[in-house]
Design a protein around this motif. Sequence first.
Motif, mmCIF file in Angstrom:
data_model
loop_
_atom_site.group_PDB
_atom_site.id
_atom_site.type_symbol
_atom_site.label_atom_id
_atom_site.label_comp_id
_atom_site.label_asym_id
_atom_site.label_seq_id
_atom_site.Cartn_x
_atom_site.Cartn_y
_atom_site.Cartn_z
ATOM 1 N N ASN A 126 0.598 -1.622 -0.322
ATOM 2 C CA ASN A 126 0.284 -0.040 -0.113
ATOM 3 C C ASN A 126 0.781 1.361 0.006
ATOM 4 O OD1 ASN A 126 -1.715 1.949 0.388
ATOM 5 N ND2 ASN A 126 -3.040 1.026 2.295
ATOM 6 N N PRO A 127 1.263 2.016 -1.008
ATOM 7 C CA PRO A 127 1.988 3.043 -0.531
ATOM 8 C C PRO A 127 1.716 4.176 0.199
ATOM 9 C CG PRO A 127 1.571 1.916 -3.099
ATOM 10 C CD PRO A 127 0.544 1.530 -2.352
ATOM 11 N N ARG A 128 0.071 4.448 0.540
ATOM 12 C CA ARG A 128 -0.365 5.041 0.830
ATOM 13 C C ARG A 128 0.454 5.047 2.655
ATOM 14 N NH1 ARG A 128 -4.561 7.898 -0.647
ATOM 15 N NH2 ARG A 128 -5.363 7.792 -2.386
ATOM 16 N N ASP A 129 1.267 3.935 2.610
ATOM 17 C CA ASP A 129 1.503 4.077 3.861
ATOM 18 C C ASP A 129 2.928 4.662 4.040
ATOM 19 O OD1 ASP A 129 0.378 2.100 4.412
ATOM 20 O OD2 ASP A 129 1.809 0.237 4.241
ATOM 21 N N LEU A 130 3.523 5.233 3.140
ATOM 22 C CA LEU A 130 4.632 6.317 3.286
ATOM 23 C C LEU A 130 3.502 7.916 3.718
ATOM 24 C CD1 LEU A 130 6.014 6.388 -0.892
ATOM 25 C CD2 LEU A 130 6.379 5.245 1.173
ATOM 26 N N ALA A 131 2.606 7.993 2.918
ATOM 27 C CA ALA A 131 1.886 8.900 3.478
ATOM 28 C C ALA A 131 1.817 9.077 5.058
ATOM 29 C CB ALA A 131 0.404 9.300 2.513
ATOM 30 N N ALA A 132 1.068 7.695 5.429
ATOM 31 C CA ALA A 132 0.733 7.666 6.897
ATOM 32 C C ALA A 132 2.290 8.186 7.637
ATOM 33 C CB ALA A 132 0.474 6.527 6.694
ATOM 34 N N MET A 133 2.739 7.154 7.521
ATOM 35 C CA MET A 133 4.644 7.756 7.816
ATOM 36 C C MET A 133 4.619 9.448 7.532
ATOM 37 S SD MET A 133 4.891 4.934 9.802
ATOM 38 C CE MET A 133 6.359 4.544 10.113
ATOM 39 N N GLY A 156 3.181 10.305 -6.602
ATOM 40 C CA GLY A 156 4.152 11.729 -5.568
ATOM 41 C C GLY A 156 2.408 12.924 -5.247
ATOM 42 N N LYS A 157 1.643 13.305 -6.450
ATOM 43 C CA LYS A 157 0.468 14.040 -6.461
ATOM 44 C C LYS A 157 -0.140 13.436 -5.593
ATOM 45 C CE LYS A 157 -0.464 16.399 -9.994
ATOM 46 N NZ LYS A 157 -0.718 17.248 -10.886
ATOM 47 N N THR A 158 -0.162 12.133 -5.870
ATOM 48 C CA THR A 158 -1.710 11.743 -5.185
ATOM 49 C C THR A 158 -1.329 11.778 -3.558
ATOM 50 O OG1 THR A 158 -2.991 10.360 -7.254
ATOM 51 C CG2 THR A 158 -3.072 9.626 -4.841
ATOM 52 N N TYR A 159 -0.349 10.591 -3.342
ATOM 53 C CA TYR A 159 -0.293 10.997 -2.212
ATOM 54 C C TYR A 159 0.300 12.089 -0.745
ATOM 55 C CZ TYR A 159 -0.825 6.384 -3.984
ATOM 56 O OH TYR A 159 -0.454 5.116 -4.275
ATOM 57 N N PHE A 160 0.777 12.277 -1.764
ATOM 58 C CA PHE A 160 1.228 14.198 -1.429
ATOM 59 C C PHE A 160 0.600 14.906 -1.531
ATOM 60 C CE2 PHE A 160 4.587 10.997 -0.258
ATOM 61 C CZ PHE A 160 4.513 11.093 1.590
ATOM 62 N N PRO A 161 -0.696 15.661 -1.811
ATOM 63 C CA PRO A 161 -1.594 16.329 -2.407
ATOM 64 C C PRO A 161 -0.900 17.849 -1.834
ATOM 65 C CG PRO A 161 -2.655 15.685 -1.138
ATOM 66 C CD PRO A 161 -1.857 14.610 -0.887
ATOM 67 N N GLY A 162 -0.345 17.971 -0.855
ATOM 68 C CA GLY A 162 0.151 19.349 -0.251
ATOM 69 C C GLY A 162 1.220 19.945 -0.558
ATOM 70 N N TYR A 163 1.289 19.492 -1.522
ATOM 71 C CA TYR A 163 3.371 19.646 -1.720
ATOM 72 C C TYR A 163 3.667 19.947 -3.162
ATOM 73 C CZ TYR A 163 4.232 18.001 2.942
ATOM 74 O OH TYR A 163 4.364 17.365 3.668
ATOM 75 N N ASN A 164 4.165 20.948 -4.126
ATOM 76 C CA ASN A 164 5.231 20.610 -5.341
ATOM 77 C C ASN A 164 5.882 20.445 -5.361
ATOM 78 O OD1 ASN A 164 2.676 23.017 -6.132
ATOM 79 N ND2 ASN A 164 4.497 24.589 -4.923
ATOM 80 N N PHE A 165 6.260 19.226 -6.428
ATOM 81 C CA PHE A 165 6.620 18.300 -6.977
ATOM 82 C C PHE A 165 7.982 18.451 -8.119
ATOM 83 C CE2 PHE A 165 4.694 15.296 -4.468
ATOM 84 C CZ PHE A 165 5.409 14.655 -3.538
ATOM 85 N N GLU A 166 8.848 17.750 -7.926
ATOM 86 C CA GLU A 166 10.190 18.582 -9.139
ATOM 87 C C GLU A 166 10.391 16.860 -9.116
ATOM 88 O OE1 GLU A 166 14.607 19.654 -9.600
ATOM 89 O OE2 GLU A 166 13.943 20.396 -8.233
ATOM 90 N N TYR A 167 10.420 16.707 -10.775
ATOM 91 C CA TYR A 167 10.398 15.854 -11.535
ATOM 92 C C TYR A 167 12.241 14.966 -11.725
ATOM 93 C CZ TYR A 167 11.196 11.325 -13.774
ATOM 94 O OH TYR A 167 11.733 10.535 -14.750
#
Length: 248
Positions: A171-178, A224-235
């Motif tokens: 479950n990749p959402r575990d990243l956001a949970a942590m 990245g955008k899905t699990y961390f919606p409050g961030y601006n991501f640079e790839y």
Amino acid sequence: MIQEFDLEHWLVAADQLMKADEAERALQLLDLIPGYYRDNTPEPILAMRRDIEAAIFQVHDYKNVDGDLPKDNESVLYWIQNVTRGRTMLEDVKAANAQGIVPHLVDMGPGDYMLPLGLKLHGCKFTYEPIGLEPRAYEMAQPRLGEALGPKIEGAQTWFIAYEIIEHIWNPRDLAAMAWRQGNPDRVYLSTPRYCFGEGCKQWRTKKQPHLRTYTPQEFWMAGKTYFPGYNFEYIDDPVMVLKGIKK
């Protein structure tokens, strides 16, 4: 019931998916058989599923990985200076230090501790909190990190790091949970191989398969955008892709 259903196509395809680091999809494929066979699953399909499930890394497997033991200083310096995810962090911590910022790095899955050891060898100022499973690696890294393992400085920024983790967890959402357990981190750093790692896992039956899935650049960006919606991501493109997210 259909009269002609060639199971061999499914078995070959599942094997190919496993070799390409796509364990999750290999298991899904074995479920995509005609209805009669879903109720009367042939033994070759069941056997392939057993082989795949036995090969997938479990939590306890990560508690004893010799490859995750800390390396010598020469190897550490090469990694932090030349590997994209290491160099990205080195440059960002140096830039933060130049502004008087001493970030608190929360590292989910520290592996062989290349990241903090490399920063320490470069004289960077930071505090470090690993979230790891391999006790031997921590015990070996602890004396080399010294005071960097101290608590977060009051008012300091928190940077959450999950390098080479998203492809290993169901479950990749575990990243956001942590990450949210750290409050609301100021930055988020993620990495994963672009497509499969190297040539994949050709010997998955004997060497086990630690990767559950692969990511394309677009899929990784969307994760990245899905699990961390409050961030601006640079790839940052690389055979091991990096996403750097800064809180909006």
